[in-house]
Design a protein around this motif. Structure first.
Motif, PDB file in Angstrom:
ATOM      1  N   GLU A  68       0.838  -1.206   0.000  1.00 29.94           N
ATOM      2  CA  GLU A  68       0.000   0.000   0.000  1.00 29.94           C
ATOM      3  C   GLU A  68       0.871   1.255   0.000  1.00 29.94           C
ATOM      4  O   GLU A  68       0.577   2.229  -0.702  1.00 29.94           O
ATOM      5  CB  GLU A  68      -0.920  -0.013   1.228  1.00 29.94           C
ATOM      6  CG  GLU A  68      -1.820   1.188   1.356  1.00 29.94           C
ATOM      7  CD  GLU A  68      -2.907   1.266   0.303  1.00 29.94           C
ATOM      8  OE1 GLU A  68      -3.603   2.290   0.259  1.00 29.94           O
ATOM      9  OE2 GLU A  68      -3.053   0.326  -0.510  1.00 29.94           O
ATOM     10  N   ASN A  69       1.951   1.230   0.746  1.00 28.58           N
ATOM     11  CA  ASN A  69       2.885   2.359   0.775  1.00 28.58           C
ATOM     12  C   ASN A  69       3.460   2.606  -0.619  1.00 28.58           C
ATOM     13  O   ASN A  69       3.509   3.754  -1.087  1.00 28.58           O
ATOM     14  CB  ASN A  69       4.002   2.076   1.790  1.00 28.58           C
ATOM     15  CG  ASN A  69       4.888   3.273   2.015  1.00 28.58           C
ATOM     16  OD1 ASN A  69       4.791   4.281   1.353  1.00 28.58           O
ATOM     17  ND2 ASN A  69       5.795   3.149   2.977  1.00 28.58           N
ATOM     18  N   ASN A  70       3.889   1.570  -1.282  1.00 27.14           N
ATOM     19  CA  ASN A  70       4.431   1.716  -2.644  1.00 27.14           C
ATOM     20  C   ASN A  70       3.375   2.259  -3.602  1.00 27.14           C
ATOM     21  O   ASN A  70       3.669   3.126  -4.440  1.00 27.14           O
ATOM     22  CB  ASN A  70       4.982   0.379  -3.148  1.00 27.14           C
ATOM     23  CG  ASN A  70       6.289   0.017  -2.478  1.00 27.14           C
ATOM     24  OD1 ASN A  70       7.028   0.890  -2.028  1.00 27.14           O
ATOM     25  ND2 ASN A  70       6.571  -1.277  -2.401  1.00 27.14           N
ATOM     26  N   ARG A  71       2.151   1.752  -3.478  1.00 26.85           N
ATOM     27  CA  ARG A  71       1.074   2.233  -4.343  1.00 26.85           C
ATOM     28  C   ARG A  71       0.837   3.724  -4.118  1.00 26.85           C
ATOM     29  O   ARG A  71       0.712   4.509  -5.061  1.00 26.85           O
ATOM     30  CB  ARG A  71      -0.215   1.446  -4.083  1.00 26.85           C
ATOM     31  CG  ARG A  71      -1.348   1.800  -5.049  1.00 26.85           C
ATOM     32  CD  ARG A  71      -2.670   1.192  -4.632  1.00 26.85           C
ATOM     33  NE  ARG A  71      -3.202   1.746  -3.404  1.00 26.85           N
ATOM     34  CZ  ARG A  71      -3.755   2.962  -3.278  1.00 26.85           C
ATOM     35  NH1 ARG A  71      -3.833   3.770  -4.325  1.00 26.85           N
ATOM     36  NH2 ARG A  71      -4.233   3.375  -2.128  1.00 26.85           N
ATOM     37  N   LEU A  72       0.811   4.131  -2.861  1.00 32.20           N
ATOM     38  CA  LEU A  72       0.572   5.534  -2.546  1.00 32.20           C
ATOM     39  C   LEU A  72       1.735   6.421  -2.999  1.00 32.20           C
ATOM     40  O   LEU A  72       1.521   7.559  -3.451  1.00 32.20           O
ATOM     41  CB  LEU A  72       0.319   5.707  -1.050  1.00 32.20           C
ATOM     42  CG  LEU A  72      -1.016   5.147  -0.552  1.00 32.20           C
ATOM     43  CD1 LEU A  72      -1.071   5.172   0.967  1.00 32.20           C
ATOM     44  CD2 LEU A  72      -2.194   5.898  -1.160  1.00 32.20           C
TER      45      LEU A  72
END
Length: 92
Positions: A68-72
Motif C-alpha cells: 500500500e505504501n508503494n502504491r501511494l
C-alpha cells in the motif's frame, strides 16, 4: 538425600520397609515431575504455535502495508507530475 548411616534398624524387615517406602516416595516424586514436564511441554507447544500464527499474521500485514505504501508513493508521484504539468501550462 537421606543418609542410611543415620538410621538404626531393629530388623531386616524394618530396614526393607524403610527402603521400600523411600523408593516409593522418590518414584512418586519422579512421576509428578514427569507429569509437570509433560504439561509444560504441551503448554510450550501451544504457545509456540500461537506465536507462530501471530508472526505470520504480522508478516502478512507488513507486506500489505508495504504494498500500500508503494502504491501511494506511485500515486503521489503521478499527482506531482500532473501538478507540475498543469503549473507549466499555466506559466507558459
Amino acid at each position: 538425600m537421606e543418609d542410611s548411616e543415620e538410621h538404626r534398624f531393629s530388623s531386616v524387615e524394618e530396614e526393607t520397609r524403610y527402603w521400600k517406602e523411600l523408593a516409593m516416595k522418590y518414584k512418586q516424586c519422579a512421576a509428578n515431575t514427569q507429569e509437570e514436564l509433560c504439561e509444560f511441554q504441551e503448554g510450550s507447544r501451544e504457545y509456540e504455535a500461537e506465536l507462530e500464527t501471530q508472526l505470520q499474521q504480522t508478516e502478512s500485514r507488513n507486506r500489505d502495508l508495504l504494498s500500500e505504501n508503494n502504491r501511494l508513493r506511485m500515486e503521489l508521484e503521478s499527482v506531482k507530475v500532473r501538478g507540475d504539468d498543469t503549473y507549466s501550462s499555466y506559466v507558459s
